[in-house]
Every structure is written in C-alpha cells, then in structure tokens.
Design a protein around this motif. Structure first.
Motif, PDB file in Angstrom:
ATOM      1  N   LEU A   6      39.977  35.023  46.715  1.00  0.00           N
ATOM      2  CA  LEU A   6      39.140  36.210  46.795  1.00  0.00           C
ATOM      3  C   LEU A   6      39.272  36.985  45.494  1.00  0.00           C
ATOM      4  O   LEU A   6      40.390  37.190  45.003  1.00  0.00           O
ATOM      5  CB  LEU A   6      39.610  37.086  47.965  1.00  0.00           C
ATOM      6  N   VAL A   7      38.135  37.425  44.946  1.00  0.00           N
ATOM      7  CA  VAL A   7      38.131  38.258  43.742  1.00  0.00           C
ATOM      8  C   VAL A   7      37.528  39.602  44.118  1.00  0.00           C
ATOM      9  O   VAL A   7      36.434  39.660  44.678  1.00  0.00           O
ATOM     10  CB  VAL A   7      37.317  37.610  42.601  1.00  0.00           C
ATOM     11  N   PHE A   8      38.280  40.662  43.842  1.00  0.00           N
ATOM     12  CA  PHE A   8      37.766  42.004  44.100  1.00  0.00           C
ATOM     13  C   PHE A   8      38.421  42.989  43.145  1.00  0.00           C
ATOM     14  O   PHE A   8      39.384  42.665  42.457  1.00  0.00           O
ATOM     15  CB  PHE A   8      37.999  42.424  45.555  1.00  0.00           C
ATOM     16  N   GLY A   9      37.880  44.194  43.110  1.00  0.00           N
ATOM     17  CA  GLY A   9      38.433  45.213  42.241  1.00  0.00           C
ATOM     18  C   GLY A   9      37.959  46.589  42.634  1.00  0.00           C
ATOM     19  O   GLY A   9      37.150  46.757  43.544  1.00  0.00           O
ATOM     20  N   GLY A  10      38.490  47.573  41.922  1.00  0.00           N
ATOM     21  CA  GLY A  10      38.109  48.952  42.179  1.00  0.00           C
ATOM     22  C   GLY A  10      38.895  49.893  41.294  1.00  0.00           C
ATOM     23  O   GLY A  10      39.715  49.484  40.473  1.00  0.00           O
ATOM     24  N   ALA A  38      37.482  31.181  40.570  1.00  0.00           N
ATOM     25  CA  ALA A  38      37.888  32.562  40.831  1.00  0.00           C
ATOM     26  C   ALA A  38      38.261  33.266  39.535  1.00  0.00           C
ATOM     27  O   ALA A  38      37.887  34.425  39.315  1.00  0.00           O
ATOM     28  CB  ALA A  38      39.058  32.586  41.809  1.00  0.00           C
ATOM     29  N   GLU A  39      38.975  32.571  38.665  1.00  0.00           N
ATOM     30  CA  GLU A  39      39.370  33.171  37.391  1.00  0.00           C
ATOM     31  C   GLU A  39      38.141  33.471  36.534  1.00  0.00           C
ATOM     32  O   GLU A  39      38.079  34.515  35.880  1.00  0.00           O
ATOM     33  CB  GLU A  39      40.325  32.252  36.636  1.00  0.00           C
ATOM     34  N   GLU A  40      37.171  32.593  36.546  1.00  0.00           N
ATOM     35  CA  GLU A  40      35.938  32.819  35.795  1.00  0.00           C
ATOM     36  C   GLU A  40      35.213  34.071  36.312  1.00  0.00           C
ATOM     37  O   GLU A  40      34.754  34.910  35.531  1.00  0.00           O
ATOM     38  CB  GLU A  40      35.033  31.592  35.918  1.00  0.00           C
ATOM     39  N   ALA A  41      35.140  34.217  37.620  1.00  0.00           N
ATOM     40  CA  ALA A  41      34.509  35.396  38.221  1.00  0.00           C
ATOM     41  C   ALA A  41      35.311  36.660  37.916  1.00  0.00           C
ATOM     42  O   ALA A  41      34.745  37.720  37.620  1.00  0.00           O
ATOM     43  CB  ALA A  41      34.370  35.207  39.725  1.00  0.00           C
TER      44      ALA A  41
END
Length: 74
Positions: A6-10, A38-41
């Motif tokens: 899972l890729v997310f941020g904030g 995932a790393e690319e995203a």
C-alpha cells in the motif's frame, strides 16, 4: 500469496516522524502487487510534493500484516 504493498501519504506534524495531522485527508495512492511497482508509485507521489516538507509518503508491506508470523514472508 501476492506480496501486496500500500502506498499512501499525507501532512505530518514533524517531517522526522509519521504523525499524520489529519488522517481523513490521507492521499491513498494505491495497492500494488510487488515492491518495485509500489516504490515507483511512491517516488512519483513524493516527487509531486517535493517542495512541501510536511508531506510524507510511505510504502506499507500489507503481506506482512496479513501473515505476520510466516517465516516465508520477509
């Protein structure tokens, strides 16, 4: 089992830690079948916000959460 990520941020209160200021505004980038995608995203999302020191993106190894005691699950 697929090694889901899972890729997310904030926004974070302190860029040195993952203390998100408003979890209702997290940017969910997506779920990916392998770490490379995932790393690319993650890199793309982080690059879009490179000028905002309060934005952090992370990669979460979902497969580790689904099978935490599995020795075949590094």
């Amino acid at each position: 089992m697929a090694k889901l990520h899972l890729v997310f941020g904030g926004k974070v209160a302190d860029p040195r830690v993952l203390d998100f200021t408003d979890i209702s505004k997290l940017d969910i980038v997506g779920i990916y079948p392998d770490y490379e995608q995932a790393e690319e995203a993650w890199r793309a999302a982080a690059q879009r916000t490179v000028d905002d020191a309060e934005m952090r993106y992370v990669v979460v190894h979902l497969h580790r959460l689904l099978e935490p005691g599995d020795p075949a699950n590094p």
